[in-house]
Design an enzyme around this catalytic site. Structure first.
Site, PDB file in Angstrom:
ATOM      1  N   LYS A 196       5.129   4.580  -9.701  1.00  0.00           N
ATOM      2  CA  LYS A 196       3.843   4.409  -9.012  1.00  0.00           C
ATOM      3  C   LYS A 196       2.728   4.121 -10.024  1.00  0.00           C
ATOM      4  CE  LYS A 196       5.435   7.508  -5.383  1.00  0.00           C
ATOM      5  NZ  LYS A 196       5.578   8.926  -5.047  1.00  0.00           N
ATOM      6  N   GLU A 204       0.826  -1.220   0.000  1.00  0.00           N
ATOM      7  CA  GLU A 204       0.000   0.000   0.000  1.00  0.00           C
ATOM      8  C   GLU A 204       0.859   1.269   0.000  1.00  0.00           C
ATOM      9  OE1 GLU A 204      -3.820   0.271   0.337  1.00  0.00           O
ATOM     10  OE2 GLU A 204      -2.861   1.928  -0.685  1.00  0.00           O
TER      11      GLU A 204
END
Ligand code: NAP
Length: 431
Positions: A205, A129
């Site tokens: 990302k 996460e």
């Protein structure tokens, strides 16, 4: 009470933040979550170095491999970073039956196939996460909250350093160089900010987000990546005159035959929700076929926000049970066929073009003639006041055009005798 024995690799910025939270909230986690997190070993390159947290010396070791092989440990939290030792340590952890939590976006973007596949084969949890959007729970949202949806697009501001720099340039009128120095002084930018300002960190990302949003492997090297170093104060000021804000956007859009995936400076209309995400904040806007637009906003970096996401992963592992997943369908989907990334030359976009021209009659006509030859039409123009014999800016916004045509037209325009310097091209979204 569930007990989770943790081995922490790396007591740097994020490792220290995690240490502080686990220590300060130990009894709260026990009361509220029914989980006791026991930090059993901490590996650090220099265990005796001065740092802001002071774990008992008995927990500290130099030998990270001894930690991942320690049979008393259930979960390894990898916070060393980089794609060399960290890669070996994560693989070794999984081979030794440990679950792994990591914030290492570079590693997962570049070696995700190998690492996710190994976790799947070994039936271990591999939680990440914190690798995207720091403290923003966007991976969890994809795994659970948005499960009913096919995600068709992601538009994200996922690098706090560049968002801080562009915000300073927009609101304070600061130059790029001064804004970068300010970001370093505020602790938002590394001493070597290269990965941030060239868009690579955001592309890492985006590779992870696109993989789990669309379901399939993503080749990191196919993501088009353009940083903010060429964005000038002039561009920001002209964009403002047209009613736009410049942001570094990470964009992934599902198409019939694959996806678009790119990181680029982008003109967004001021009314766009992402145009108002300022400073070091991050925001991720996703569109699902059932839910429509969903926006996640928050701190995308920093010790405590990032450690907040790591604790969430630890809680998930504790709740799911240490035996590991029988079949992690979220992971299986992300290990599916490679999603082809469309070449940047084939995308359709609107564009901001900034020329420096020697001001004389028929300059605009000459430029529009070439644009017309490539089927590119102009939607707006700003031409600065005359300045005899000196180059003045001429700014055009176009209607939708194919990148290949736009590049060919600009190449031709740049050879006109009255064009001075390099033409600036910035894509426009959301208008
Ligand atoms: N900083 C953020 O805001 C942020 C946000 C999201 C994700 N992340 C990710 O989180 C990870 C950690 O980032 P960070 O900012 O905490 O980095 P950091 O401050 O550089 O911490 C890394 C620590 O690991 C230590 N280390 C390096 N090699 C080691 C080894 N072989 N064995 C044991 N320790 C070793 C380093 O020691 P030395 O300093 O002595 O080399 C350092 O103390 C990275 O993957 C990063 O991308 C960071």
């Amino acid at each position: 009470m569930k007990k989770i024995n943790i081995g922490l690799l790396g007591l740097g910025q994020i490792g220290s933040g995690l240490y502080e939270i686990l220590k300060a909230k130990k009894s709260l986690f026990e009361r509220q979550l029914g989980v006791s997190f026991e930090l059993k070993r901490i590996a650090e390159k220099y265990p005796n170095a001065r740092r802001k947290v002071h774990p008992p010396p008995s927990l500290m070791t130099k030998d990270a491999f001894a930690v991942v092989r320690d049979p008393a440990i259930d979960v390894i939290v990898e916070l060393i970073g980089g794609t060399t030792v960290a890669r070996e340590l994560i693989k070794e952890s999984l081979k030794h039956g440990k679950h792994v939590v990591t914030a290492n976006k570079a590693l997962l973007a570049e070696y995700g196939d190998e690492i996710f596949e190994l976790a799947h084969r070994k039936k271990r949890w591999l939680c990440f996460e914190a690798s995207v959007g720091g403290g923003i729970p966007c991976i969890k949202a994809l795994r659970e909250g948005l499960a009913a949806n096919r995600i068709d697009s992601v538009h994200a501001i996922i690098n706090g350093t560049t968002n801080y720099i562009l915000t300073q340039m927009t609101i304070q009128g600061t130059s790029f160089a001064d804004a970068l120095t300010g970001a370093q002084q505020q602790g938002y930018a590394e001493a070597n900010p290269s990965l941030d300002i060239h868009g690579v960190d955001a592309a890492h990302k985006l590779a992870i987000l696109a993989r789990f949003a669309f379901g399939g492997k993503v080749k990191f090297k196919d993501i088009y990546c353009e940083g903010i170093t060429a964005v000038s104060s002039d561009d920001i000021a002209f964009a403002k005159e047209f009613g736009y804000t410049i942001k570094l956007l990470a964009i992934a859009k599902k198409t019939g035959d694959g996806m678009e995936a790119r990181v680029q400076p982008t003109l967004l209309p001021n009314s766009h929700i992402l145009a108002n995400v300022n400073g070091s904040f991050n925001a991720i806007l996703m569109h699902g076929d059932e839910v429509g637009d969903v926006l996640f906003y928050g701190r995308g970096a920093g010790p405590h926000p990032t450690a907040s996401a790591i604790v969430a992963d630890l809680v998930d592992i504790a709740k799911a049970g240490a035996q590991g997943p029988a079949e992690d369908h979220f992971m299986v989907r992300a290990l599916g066929k490679t999603i082809p990334v469309k070449s940047i030359s084939s995308i359709l976009s609107r564009y901001y073009l900034r020329f420096y021209v020697i001001d004389k009659p028929s300059v605009l006509a000459g430029i529009s003639k070439i644009l017309g030859k490539y089927q590119i039409s102009i939607s707006d123009v700003i031409q600065r006041e005359r300045s005899a014999g000196r180059a003045v800016p001429l700014i055009l916004l176009t209607h939708g055009a194919h990148e290949k045509d736009l590049r060919a037209a600009v190449h031709e325009i740049d050879r006109l005798p009255y064009i001075k310097g390099k033409t600036q091209v910035i894509r426009i979204e959301g208008a």
